[in-house]
Design a protein around this motif. Structure first.
Motif, mmCIF file in Angstrom:
data_model
loop_
_atom_site.group_PDB
_atom_site.id
_atom_site.type_symbol
_atom_site.label_atom_id
_atom_site.label_comp_id
_atom_site.label_asym_id
_atom_site.label_seq_id
_atom_site.Cartn_x
_atom_site.Cartn_y
_atom_site.Cartn_z
ATOM 1 N N ALA A 45 0.800 -1.115 0.187
ATOM 2 C CA ALA A 45 0.057 0.033 -0.004
ATOM 3 C C ALA A 45 0.903 1.276 -0.034
ATOM 4 C CB ALA A 45 -1.083 -0.086 1.375
ATOM 5 N N TRP A 46 2.022 1.313 0.805
ATOM 6 C CA TRP A 46 2.945 2.284 0.726
ATOM 7 C C TRP A 46 3.674 2.439 -0.630
ATOM 8 C CZ3 TRP A 46 8.248 2.625 -0.211
ATOM 9 C CH2 TRP A 46 8.806 3.748 -0.035
ATOM 10 N N ASP A 47 3.938 1.342 -1.136
ATOM 11 C CA ASP A 47 4.640 1.298 -2.656
ATOM 12 C C ASP A 47 3.618 2.059 -3.597
ATOM 13 O OD1 ASP A 47 6.867 -0.063 -1.993
ATOM 14 O OD2 ASP A 47 5.838 -1.959 -2.224
ATOM 15 N N LEU A 48 2.428 1.585 -3.584
ATOM 16 C CA LEU A 48 1.442 2.112 -4.682
ATOM 17 C C LEU A 48 1.045 3.659 -4.155
ATOM 18 C CD1 LEU A 48 -1.086 -0.863 -4.536
ATOM 19 C CD2 LEU A 48 0.522 0.065 -6.516
ATOM 20 N N ALA A 49 0.868 4.119 -2.824
ATOM 21 C CA ALA A 49 0.804 5.381 -2.700
ATOM 22 C C ALA A 49 2.105 6.296 -3.113
ATOM 23 C CB ALA A 49 0.453 5.643 -1.092
ATOM 24 N N ARG A 50 3.294 5.815 -2.847
ATOM 25 C CA ARG A 50 4.308 6.541 -2.920
ATOM 26 C C ARG A 50 4.322 6.631 -4.729
ATOM 27 N NH1 ARG A 50 8.707 8.387 0.222
ATOM 28 N NH2 ARG A 50 7.041 8.433 1.685
ATOM 29 N N ALA A 51 4.196 5.554 -5.626
ATOM 30 C CA ALA A 51 4.302 5.648 -6.837
ATOM 31 C C ALA A 51 3.105 6.377 -7.513
ATOM 32 C CB ALA A 51 3.942 4.302 -7.395
ATOM 33 N N THR A 52 2.125 6.680 -6.774
ATOM 34 C CA THR A 52 1.022 7.562 -7.542
ATOM 35 C C THR A 52 0.954 8.939 -6.915
ATOM 36 O OG1 THR A 52 -0.649 6.221 -6.270
ATOM 37 C CG2 THR A 52 -0.015 5.672 -8.427
ATOM 38 N N GLY A 53 1.697 9.331 -5.790
ATOM 39 C CA GLY A 53 1.699 10.537 -5.394
ATOM 40 C C GLY A 53 0.617 10.710 -4.056
ATOM 41 N N GLN A 54 0.110 9.565 -3.540
ATOM 42 C CA GLN A 54 -0.929 9.777 -2.626
ATOM 43 C C GLN A 54 -0.098 9.792 -1.172
ATOM 44 O OE1 GLN A 54 -4.478 7.275 -3.278
ATOM 45 N NE2 GLN A 54 -3.202 6.258 -5.002
ATOM 46 N N SER A 55 -0.942 9.913 -0.270
ATOM 47 C CA SER A 55 -0.303 9.788 1.196
ATOM 48 C C SER A 55 -0.787 8.454 1.661
ATOM 49 C CB SER A 55 -1.038 10.968 1.983
ATOM 50 O OG SER A 55 -2.403 10.872 2.231
ATOM 51 N N PHE A 56 -0.027 7.856 2.653
ATOM 52 C CA PHE A 56 -0.177 6.904 3.427
ATOM 53 C C PHE A 56 0.253 6.609 4.693
ATOM 54 C CE2 PHE A 56 1.020 2.441 4.608
ATOM 55 C CZ PHE A 56 -0.218 1.881 4.437
ATOM 56 N N THR A 57 -0.545 6.247 5.588
ATOM 57 C CA THR A 57 -0.300 6.098 7.116
ATOM 58 C C THR A 57 -0.549 4.618 7.688
ATOM 59 O OG1 THR A 57 -0.415 8.451 7.544
ATOM 60 C CG2 THR A 57 -0.369 6.822 9.392
ATOM 61 N N PRO A 58 0.544 3.808 7.722
ATOM 62 C CA PRO A 58 0.070 2.608 8.314
ATOM 63 C C PRO A 58 -0.668 2.487 9.604
ATOM 64 C CG PRO A 58 2.359 2.841 8.624
ATOM 65 C CD PRO A 58 1.893 4.082 8.234
ATOM 66 N N ASP A 59 -1.087 1.448 9.964
ATOM 67 C CA ASP A 59 -1.779 1.240 10.970
ATOM 68 C C ASP A 59 -0.818 0.951 12.400
ATOM 69 O OD1 ASP A 59 -3.949 0.465 13.204
ATOM 70 O OD2 ASP A 59 -2.897 -1.399 12.935
ATOM 71 N N PRO A 60 -0.492 1.841 13.172
ATOM 72 C CA PRO A 60 0.475 1.805 14.137
ATOM 73 C C PRO A 60 0.348 0.375 14.912
ATOM 74 C CG PRO A 60 -0.841 3.818 14.543
ATOM 75 C CD PRO A 60 -1.503 2.925 13.418
ATOM 76 N N ALA A 61 -0.604 -0.255 15.105
ATOM 77 C CA ALA A 61 -0.463 -1.403 15.677
ATOM 78 C C ALA A 61 0.147 -2.576 15.266
ATOM 79 C CB ALA A 61 -1.785 -2.051 16.176
ATOM 80 N N SER A 62 0.083 -2.597 13.904
ATOM 81 C CA SER A 62 0.772 -3.650 13.059
ATOM 82 C C SER A 62 2.153 -3.266 12.902
ATOM 83 C CB SER A 62 0.268 -3.504 11.797
ATOM 84 O OG SER A 62 -0.967 -3.611 11.435
ATOM 85 N N ILE A 63 2.912 -2.038 13.212
ATOM 86 C CA ILE A 63 4.460 -1.985 12.903
ATOM 87 C C ILE A 63 5.173 -2.623 13.776
ATOM 88 C CG2 ILE A 63 6.274 -0.194 12.724
ATOM 89 C CD1 ILE A 63 3.928 -0.043 10.644
ATOM 90 N N GLY A 64 4.886 -3.091 15.149
ATOM 91 C CA GLY A 64 5.853 -3.622 16.173
ATOM 92 C C GLY A 64 5.775 -5.236 15.645
ATOM 93 N N ALA A 65 4.687 -5.693 15.306
ATOM 94 C CA ALA A 65 4.559 -7.158 14.759
ATOM 95 C C ALA A 65 5.113 -7.164 13.446
ATOM 96 C CB ALA A 65 3.103 -7.653 14.698
ATOM 97 N N LEU A 66 5.073 -6.358 12.567
ATOM 98 C CA LEU A 66 5.818 -6.573 11.278
ATOM 99 C C LEU A 66 7.505 -6.384 11.358
ATOM 100 C CD1 LEU A 66 3.403 -4.773 8.972
ATOM 101 C CD2 LEU A 66 3.676 -7.078 9.184
ATOM 102 N N ALA A 67 7.736 -5.724 12.427
ATOM 103 C CA ALA A 67 9.125 -5.214 12.595
ATOM 104 C C ALA A 67 9.678 -6.780 13.112
ATOM 105 C CB ALA A 67 9.459 -4.083 13.557
ATOM 106 N N ALA A 68 9.173 -7.452 13.898
ATOM 107 C CA ALA A 68 9.590 -8.616 14.349
ATOM 108 C C ALA A 68 9.689 -9.861 13.418
ATOM 109 C CB ALA A 68 8.678 -9.064 15.315
ATOM 110 N N LEU A 69 8.634 -9.620 12.492
ATOM 111 C CA LEU A 69 8.415 -10.601 11.331
ATOM 112 C C LEU A 69 9.617 -10.411 10.383
ATOM 113 C CD1 LEU A 69 7.005 -12.934 9.670
ATOM 114 C CD2 LEU A 69 5.840 -10.828 8.106
#
Length: 192
Positions: free
Chosen positions: A122-146
């Motif tokens: 979703a970040w990739d698509l937003a960045r490629a098309t000039g859109q803003s994107f803010t990820p869900d903060p609760a996911s970031i910790g779990a994703l960093a561990a993954l």
């Protein structure tokens, strides 16, 4: 208490949906931070992952060897429908317990893998098309561990690039993106 993978997927889907709705037809051939994918290719990949991981949650096999072209009809609406089905599949009793998939990985790890795709692409698509994107903060910790756990294998398989440096004070999400080999300063070319 650990947040259920379906709850994280629901939040990630809510953040990704406006990005997909904002994709214009004239942007589908534009480059993305994933050098091998155009916007259209990356959308097809992401939707295919979303559909495939519905099967994984149900302990069925998913075919990731080829990616169909989903860019027909109401593909933006279909993304919303399929992410809702993904959330429902991972909310089923026992979906995130035990092992699953052809690699026999822990089901929660597999659920986190689709969460990573949903968030990062979703970040990739937003960045490629000039859109803003803010990820869900609760996911970031779990994703960093993954990412920490899976990075060596993902780099061998060319799923992640080499990690990139992040400046002091970078957000946890920027650190996560850099760990997957993404340049957090990437911008679409002016003509895209």
């Amino acid at each position: 208490m650990t947040t259920g993978i379906s709850e994280l997927l629901a939040a990630a889907s809510r953040e990704a949906a406006p990005v997909v709705r904002g994709l214009r037809d004239d942007q589908l051939g534009a480059p993305t931070p994933c050098a091998e994918y155009t916007v259209g290719d990356l959308f097809n990949h992401l939707l295919h992952v979303v559909i495939g991981f519905q099967a994984v949650a149900a302990r069925k096999e998913a075919d990731f060897t080829t990616t169909p072209d989903y860019l027909e009809g109401d593909w933006r609406g279909r993304f919303g429908d399929e992410t809702a089905r993904l959330v429902e599949a991972w909310a089923a009793p026992g979906a995130d317990e035990g092992a699953a998939g052809s690699m026999n990985l822990p089901a929660r790890t597999l659920g986190s893998m689709v969460l990573l795709d949903l968030t990062v692409h979703a970040w990739d698509l937003a960045r490629a098309t000039g859109q803003s994107f803010t990820p869900d903060p609760a996911s970031i910790g779990a994703l960093a561990a993954l990412v920490d756990e899976m990075a060596p294998t993902a780099r061998q398989m060319k799923v992640f690039g080499d990690p990139l440096p992040v400046p002091d004070g970078a957000s946890a999400f920027d650190a996560l993106l850099a760990a997957t080999g993404r340049d957090t300063g990437w911008r679409a070319p002016a003509s895209a």
